[in-house]
Scaffold this motif. Structure first.
Motif, PDB file in Angstrom:
ATOM      1  N   LEU A  71     -36.772 -18.031 -61.816  1.00 25.69           N
ATOM      2  CA  LEU A  71     -37.927 -18.633 -61.533  1.00 25.69           C
ATOM      3  C   LEU A  71     -39.038 -17.837 -62.208  1.00 25.69           C
ATOM      4  N   SER A  72     -39.701 -18.236 -63.394  1.00 27.53           N
ATOM      5  CA  SER A  72     -40.890 -17.580 -63.955  1.00 27.53           C
ATOM      6  C   SER A  72     -42.048 -18.253 -64.277  1.00 27.53           C
ATOM      7  N   ILE A  73     -42.785 -17.255 -64.780  1.00 24.73           N
ATOM      8  CA  ILE A  73     -44.588 -17.725 -64.973  1.00 24.73           C
ATOM      9  C   ILE A  73     -44.764 -17.420 -66.396  1.00 24.73           C
ATOM     10  N   LEU A  74     -45.487 -18.130 -66.975  1.00 25.51           N
ATOM     11  CA  LEU A  74     -46.151 -18.012 -68.395  1.00 25.51           C
ATOM     12  C   LEU A  74     -47.583 -17.331 -68.195  1.00 25.51           C
ATOM     13  N   LEU A  75     -47.430 -16.037 -68.930  1.00 28.44           N
ATOM     14  CA  LEU A  75     -48.555 -15.261 -68.826  1.00 28.44           C
ATOM     15  C   LEU A  75     -49.053 -15.119 -70.395  1.00 28.44           C
ATOM     16  N   ASP A  85     -50.456 -23.632 -58.658  1.00 28.52           N
ATOM     17  CA  ASP A  85     -49.599 -23.709 -57.277  1.00 28.52           C
ATOM     18  C   ASP A  85     -48.693 -22.728 -57.025  1.00 28.52           C
ATOM     19  N   GLY A  86     -47.898 -22.976 -55.889  1.00 26.20           N
ATOM     20  CA  GLY A  86     -47.045 -21.699 -55.638  1.00 26.20           C
ATOM     21  C   GLY A  86     -45.911 -21.191 -56.698  1.00 26.20           C
ATOM     22  N   VAL A  87     -45.668 -22.151 -57.685  1.00 25.52           N
ATOM     23  CA  VAL A  87     -44.510 -21.849 -58.644  1.00 25.52           C
ATOM     24  C   VAL A  87     -45.430 -21.557 -59.993  1.00 25.52           C
ATOM     25  N   GLY A  88     -46.468 -21.612 -59.894  1.00 26.39           N
ATOM     26  CA  GLY A  88     -47.341 -21.401 -61.295  1.00 26.39           C
ATOM     27  C   GLY A  88     -47.485 -22.290 -61.812  1.00 26.39           C
ATOM     28  N   ARG A  89     -47.750 -23.814 -61.469  1.00 25.18           N
ATOM     29  CA  ARG A  89     -47.988 -24.980 -62.482  1.00 25.18           C
ATOM     30  C   ARG A  89     -49.614 -25.128 -62.331  1.00 25.18           C
ATOM     31  N   ASN A  90     -50.110 -25.457 -63.244  1.00 21.91           N
ATOM     32  CA  ASN A  90     -51.610 -25.481 -63.475  1.00 21.91           C
ATOM     33  C   ASN A  90     -51.826 -26.739 -62.677  1.00 21.91           C
ATOM     34  N   GLU A 100     -55.388 -37.065 -58.432  1.00 20.81           N
ATOM     35  CA  GLU A 100     -55.592 -35.987 -57.419  1.00 20.81           C
ATOM     36  C   GLU A 100     -54.530 -35.719 -56.588  1.00 20.81           C
ATOM     37  N   PHE A 101     -53.355 -36.289 -56.831  1.00 19.17           N
ATOM     38  CA  PHE A 101     -52.306 -36.273 -56.018  1.00 19.17           C
ATOM     39  C   PHE A 101     -50.919 -35.645 -56.766  1.00 19.17           C
ATOM     40  N   LEU A 102     -50.198 -34.800 -56.477  1.00 16.12           N
ATOM     41  CA  LEU A 102     -49.284 -34.048 -57.014  1.00 16.12           C
ATOM     42  C   LEU A 102     -47.840 -35.236 -57.143  1.00 16.12           C
ATOM     43  N   VAL A 103     -47.521 -35.326 -58.479  1.00 10.89           N
ATOM     44  CA  VAL A 103     -46.555 -36.128 -58.647  1.00 10.89           C
ATOM     45  C   VAL A 103     -45.185 -35.661 -58.684  1.00 10.89           C
ATOM     46  N   ARG A 104     -44.016 -35.815 -58.137  1.00 10.44           N
ATOM     47  CA  ARG A 104     -42.995 -35.220 -58.314  1.00 10.44           C
ATOM     48  C   ARG A 104     -42.221 -35.232 -59.670  1.00 10.44           C
ATOM     49  N   GLY A 105     -41.576 -33.992 -60.042  1.00  9.72           N
ATOM     50  CA  GLY A 105     -40.963 -33.834 -61.026  1.00  9.72           C
ATOM     51  C   GLY A 105     -41.728 -33.775 -62.511  1.00  9.72           C
ATOM     52  N   ILE A 106     -43.089 -33.593 -62.307  1.00 11.82           N
ATOM     53  CA  ILE A 106     -43.802 -33.665 -63.317  1.00 11.82           C
ATOM     54  C   ILE A 106     -44.196 -31.816 -63.283  1.00 11.82           C
ATOM     55  N   HIS A 107     -44.075 -31.323 -64.511  1.00 11.61           N
ATOM     56  CA  HIS A 107     -44.311 -29.767 -64.440  1.00 11.61           C
ATOM     57  C   HIS A 107     -45.089 -29.478 -65.797  1.00 11.61           C
ATOM     58  N   TYR A 108     -46.272 -28.723 -65.268  1.00 12.12           N
ATOM     59  CA  TYR A 108     -47.103 -28.386 -66.241  1.00 12.12           C
ATOM     60  C   TYR A 108     -47.164 -26.740 -66.304  1.00 12.12           C
ATOM     61  N   GLU A 109     -47.130 -26.087 -67.640  1.00 12.41           N
ATOM     62  CA  GLU A 109     -47.258 -24.571 -67.559  1.00 12.41           C
ATOM     63  C   GLU A 109     -48.681 -24.130 -66.996  1.00 12.41           C
ATOM     64  N   SER A 110     -48.693 -22.780 -66.748  1.00 12.98           N
ATOM     65  CA  SER A 110     -49.798 -21.859 -66.221  1.00 12.98           C
ATOM     66  C   SER A 110     -51.034 -22.042 -67.450  1.00 12.98           C
ATOM     67  N   LEU A 111     -50.657 -22.187 -68.574  1.00 16.78           N
ATOM     68  CA  LEU A 111     -51.653 -21.890 -69.624  1.00 16.78           C
ATOM     69  C   LEU A 111     -51.625 -23.333 -70.460  1.00 16.78           C
ATOM     70  N   ASP A 112     -52.947 -23.224 -71.099  1.00 17.61           N
ATOM     71  CA  ASP A 112     -53.255 -24.247 -72.047  1.00 17.61           C
ATOM     72  C   ASP A 112     -52.745 -23.822 -73.612  1.00 17.61           C
ATOM     73  N   MET A 186     -48.413 -15.398 -75.583  1.00 14.47           N
ATOM     74  CA  MET A 186     -47.788 -15.686 -74.263  1.00 14.47           C
ATOM     75  C   MET A 186     -46.251 -14.991 -73.957  1.00 14.47           C
ATOM     76  N   SER A 187     -45.939 -15.057 -72.786  1.00 13.29           N
ATOM     77  CA  SER A 187     -44.664 -14.316 -72.599  1.00 13.29           C
ATOM     78  C   SER A 187     -44.343 -14.902 -71.077  1.00 13.29           C
ATOM     79  N   TYR A 188     -43.129 -15.086 -70.910  1.00  4.72           N
ATOM     80  CA  TYR A 188     -42.308 -15.653 -69.527  1.00  4.72           C
ATOM     81  C   TYR A 188     -42.056 -14.196 -68.742  1.00  4.72           C
ATOM     82  N   TRP A 189     -42.288 -14.293 -67.418  1.00 11.40           N
ATOM     83  CA  TRP A 189     -41.968 -13.061 -66.718  1.00 11.40           C
ATOM     84  C   TRP A 189     -41.374 -13.848 -65.362  1.00 11.40           C
ATOM     85  N   PRO A 190     -40.134 -13.115 -64.937  1.00 11.96           N
ATOM     86  CA  PRO A 190     -39.540 -13.740 -63.928  1.00 11.96           C
ATOM     87  C   PRO A 190     -40.308 -13.086 -62.289  1.00 11.96           C
ATOM     88  N   ILE A 191     -40.602 -14.020 -61.482  1.00 11.05           N
ATOM     89  CA  ILE A 191     -41.524 -13.819 -60.571  1.00 11.05           C
ATOM     90  C   ILE A 191     -41.136 -12.631 -59.464  1.00 11.05           C
TER      91      ILE A 191
END
Length: 585
Positions: A71-75, A85-90, A100-112, A186-191
C-alpha cells in the motif's frame, strides 16, 4: 493469472484463497467492484484481506486481484493543501468527478498528474548523485518543493529537462551500471515503511506553539512526541487546532482519524481563512489534511496514520520542520481491535490486540530530528490525541502511549467547564524535553526563563496544599505570606496560563512575551514578600493594589508592546512605596 477467489466476507475482513505469490501487506483489488484492500495475514493458501471500502454486497466466489505492491502513496508537487482520505486518495478529485459521496471501486491518486510545474535544476550534466539528494525544485505555494533522487538509486546525470513539466514527465536522466533511468517529479512510497535518513539527532529546539501553558511549563521539542489525552469536551481538538495554526513549522499534516465529520468540516472551513503568522498566507497553503471520519470504513483508519506520517517524512527529507497532528489514536486503536477480533487473535487488555504497544511505538518512533541526505536537518513532531472512554487514563491506549511519548498534556474536564483554556492540568502534565531545551531558552529567550518556570510551578503546587487547608479550616487561619501565595498563584493561573483563542492578542504569545509576563508576576511576588515582612504593609492592601489590574491585562498587549511590560514593575514599586508611607497615589 494473479487472481484468487473470495471464500469468506466478515465486515471489512475478506478471506481469499489461491492468490498466486501472495505476500504480506500487498495491495489487492477485491470483487468485481475493484475494492481496495491489503493482505494482513497469510495461512497456507488463504489470505486475510483488510478492505478499505464498504464490503456489503460482496459474494463468495468473486475474484481477488493482487498488484504485488505494498500500500503506497504518490508523492510529489501538488500534495500541499490537498484533502486526502485514509489511503491517500484525493477527495477533491472525488467530489469534482463523482459528486459529494464516495463511490466504491473508484480510485484517484493524490496528485494532479496533468498540472504543469516549472522545474529548476540544482545539478548539471556529469554530476554524481545518490539516494535522497536534491536534483531540483519547483515552487509550490511559496515553498521550495525539492525533487530528490529515488531510494536505492545513484549514478551520473546525463540529461536535464527544465521548464514546464507535469509530474509524470522525466526531468532528470541518470545513468549507472544497470542502464539509463528517467526520474519524474513524482514517486511512490510504501506507507508502512519509514523513509531512510543518515542519522537521528536528539531534539533540542522547542516547537513554539504560542500556548503559554505548553511553551513555558510543558514544551515539546521539534522532532519530539506528545500526547493529549482527555475526556469528551475537554478540548483535545481545540489544542491540536491551536498547535496546527500557530506552531513554527514549515508544513502541517493534520490527520482526522475516525473523528466526527463536523470536526473535519470545521478544519476545512477555518484553515483557508486563517493566516500563517510567519508568511501571511492562508494556513491551508502549508497543510495536508487526511480526512477519515467516523462514518468512513473502519479499516481505513488504520492506514490513515501511516499515510500522514509518510507525507510528513517526505517533507522532512527536504529539510523542513513538520508538525503531525493525529486526532485521535484511540480511533486508530479501535480499528486494530476490530480487525484483530475478526482475525480471531488472542485479545489483550479490553479486547485490544496484544501488539497494540508495538504498533503505537512503530508510528511514534518515526518522528524525530534527522540529518538528511542533503546535509540539512529536518524534523517531524508528532502530537497524538487520545480519547479514553469516560476520561479513564488507565485504559490500554493511553497507558501504551504514555510509555512511548515524552510529553503528556493532561486535559481536565473541570477546567474546561470553568472555561479555562487550554484545559491542561498543570499538576498532572509533564515534559521530558525541559532539560533538552534549557540551553536554547537561556540563550535565545531569557536567561532566567527556567528558574522562573520552576518558581511558578512551585507556587502552583503550594497553592493546592493551601486550598486543602482552606477547605478544612477556612482562609482566616492562613498567614499573610500564605494568602500572598494564593493570590500570586491565582495570577499565574488566570493572568498567565488561561488564554482566549478568540482574542487576537491572546490567542498566540511569543516566547519573549511569555518570559516577560512570567517575570513580571514573580517580581511582583518578590516585592510583595519584601514589603510584607519589613514594612508596615498589610496583605489586604496588597490584594487591592491598582497594579493588579495592569498585570491582568498583560496578555492583551500586542507583540509590539512586549517591552512595555517591564514598566509594570516600576509602577508596582511606586505603589508599594505609597502603601509603605500610608499615602494614596
Amino acid at each position: 493469472m494473479n487472481t484468487g477467489i473470495i471464500t469468506k466476507v466478515s465486515g471489512p475482513l475478506v478471506v481469499a484463497k489461491d492468490i498466486p505469490g501472495a505476500r504480506l501487506f500487498d495491495t489487492v483489488y477485491v470483487s468485481n467492484q475493484n475494492l481496495l484492500g491489503e493482505i494482513i495475514e497469510i495461512r497456507g493458501d488463504k489470505s486475510s484481506i483488510q478492505v478499505y471500502e464498504e464490503t456489503s454486497g460482496i459474494q463468495v466466489g468473486e475474484p481477488v486481484v493482487s498488484t504485488y505492491r505494498p500500500l503506497s502513496i504518490l508523492l510529489g508537487p501538488g500534495i500541499l493543501s490537498q484533502i486526502l482520505d485514509g489511503v491517500g486518495r484525493n477527495l477533491e478529485t472525488y467530489a469534482d468527478n463523482q459528486g459529494e459521496f464516495l463511490v466504491r471501486g473508484i480510485h484517484y491518486e493524490s496528485l494532479d498528474q496533468e498540472k504543469l510545474w516549472d522545474f529548476k535544476s540544482l545539478v548539471k550534466v556529469g554530476d554524481k548523485v545518490s539516494t535522497g539528494m536534491n536534483l531540483g525544485y519547483v515552487i509550490e505555494r511559496d515553498l521550495k518543493h525539492f525533487i530528490m533522487v529515488p531510494h536505492d538509486m545513484s549514478g551520473t546525470v546525463i540529461a536535464i529537462h527544465e521548464g514546464m513539466k507535469n509530474v509524470t514527465e522525466a526531468v532528470i536522466e541518470i545513468e549507472n551500471e544497470t542502464g539509463r533511468h528517467d526520474i519524474p517529479m513524482m514517486s511512490y512510497w510504501p506507507i508502512r515503511k519509514a523513509r531512510p535518513y543518515v542519522r537521528k539527532q536528539m531534539p533540542s529546539e522547542p516547537l513554539v506553539t504560542g500556548q503559554r501553558v505548553i511553551d513555558t511549563f510543558f514544551p515539546v521539542a521539534k522532532g519530539g512526541t506528545a500526547c493529549v489525552p482527555g475526556p469528551f469536551g475537554s478540548g483535545k481538538t481545540v489544542v491540536q487546532h491551536q498547535l496546527a495554526k500557530w506552531s513554527n513549522s514549515d508544513v502541517v499534516v493534520y490527520i482526522g482519524c475516525g473523528e466526527r465529520g463536523n470536526e473535519i468540516t470545521d478544519v476545512l472551513n477555518e484553515f483557508p481563512e486563517l493566516e500563517d503568522p510567519r508568511t501571511q498566507k492562508p494556513l491551508m497553503d502549508k497543510t495536508v489534511l487526511i480526512a477519515n471520519t467516523s462514518n468512513m470504513p473502519v479499516a481505513a483508519r488504520e492506514a490513515s496514520i501511516y499515510t500522514g506520517m509518510t507525507i510528513a517524512e517526505y517533507f522532512r527529507d527536504m529539510g523542513y520542520d513538520v508538525s503531525l497532528m493525529a486526532d485521535s489514536t484511540s480511533r486508530w486503536a479501535e480499528a486494530l481491535r476490530e480487525m484483530s477480533g475478526r482475525l480471531e487473535e488472542m485479545p489483550g487488555d479490553e479486547g485490544y490486540p496484544a501488539y497494540l504497544s508495538s504498533r503505537l511505538a512503530e508510528v511514534y518512533e518515526r518522528a524525530g530530528v534527522v540529518d538528511t541526505y542533503n546535509d540539512v536537518q529536518g524534523s517531524v513532531t508528532m502530537i497524538g490525541a487520545v480519547s479514553p472512554a469516560g476520561g479513564d487514563l488507565s485504559e490500554p491506549v493511553t497507558q501504551a502511549t504514555l510509555r512511548i511519548v515524552k510529553v503528556f498534556w493532561a486535559l481536565d474536564a473541570s477546567l474546561a467547564h470553568m472555561r479555562h483554556f487550554p484545559a491542561i492540568d498543570w499538576l498532572e502534565s509533564y515534559s521530558l524535553y525541559q532539560n533538552a531545551t534549557e540551553r536554547y531558552l537561556k540563550q535565545n529567550v531569557h536567561k532566567h526563563f527556567n528558574k522562573n518556570r520552576q518558581a511558578a510551578m512551585t507556587l502552583l503546587k503550594e497553592e493546592k496544599k493551601l486550598l486543602e487547608i482552606v477547605q478544612l479550616v477556612g482562609k482566616d487561619t492562613l498567614s499573610d505570606q500564605d494568602i500572598l501565595k494564593l493570590e500570586v498563584a491565582r495570577m499565574i493561573r488566570e493572568d498567565f496560563l488561561q488564554q482566549n483563542a478568540f482574542q487576537e492578542e491572546d490567542t498566540y504569545t511569543s516566547y519573549e512575551k511569555q518570559a516577560l509576563m512570567l517575570a513580571v508576576i514573580l517580581e511582583f511576588n518578590n516585592l510583595a514578600k519584601e514589603y510584607l515582612i519589613h514594612d508596615n504593609v498589610f496583605i489586604a492592601d496588597i490584594t487591592n493594589m491598582e497594579i493588579l489590574y495592569d498585570i491582568s491585562r498583560m496578555k492583551y498587549r500586542s507583540e509590539d508592546q512586549t517591552e512595555t511590560l517591564l514598566e509594570i514593575i516600576d509602577k508596582a514599586r511606586i505603589e508599594f512605596e505609597s502603601l509603605k508611607e500610608g499615602g494614596q497615589l
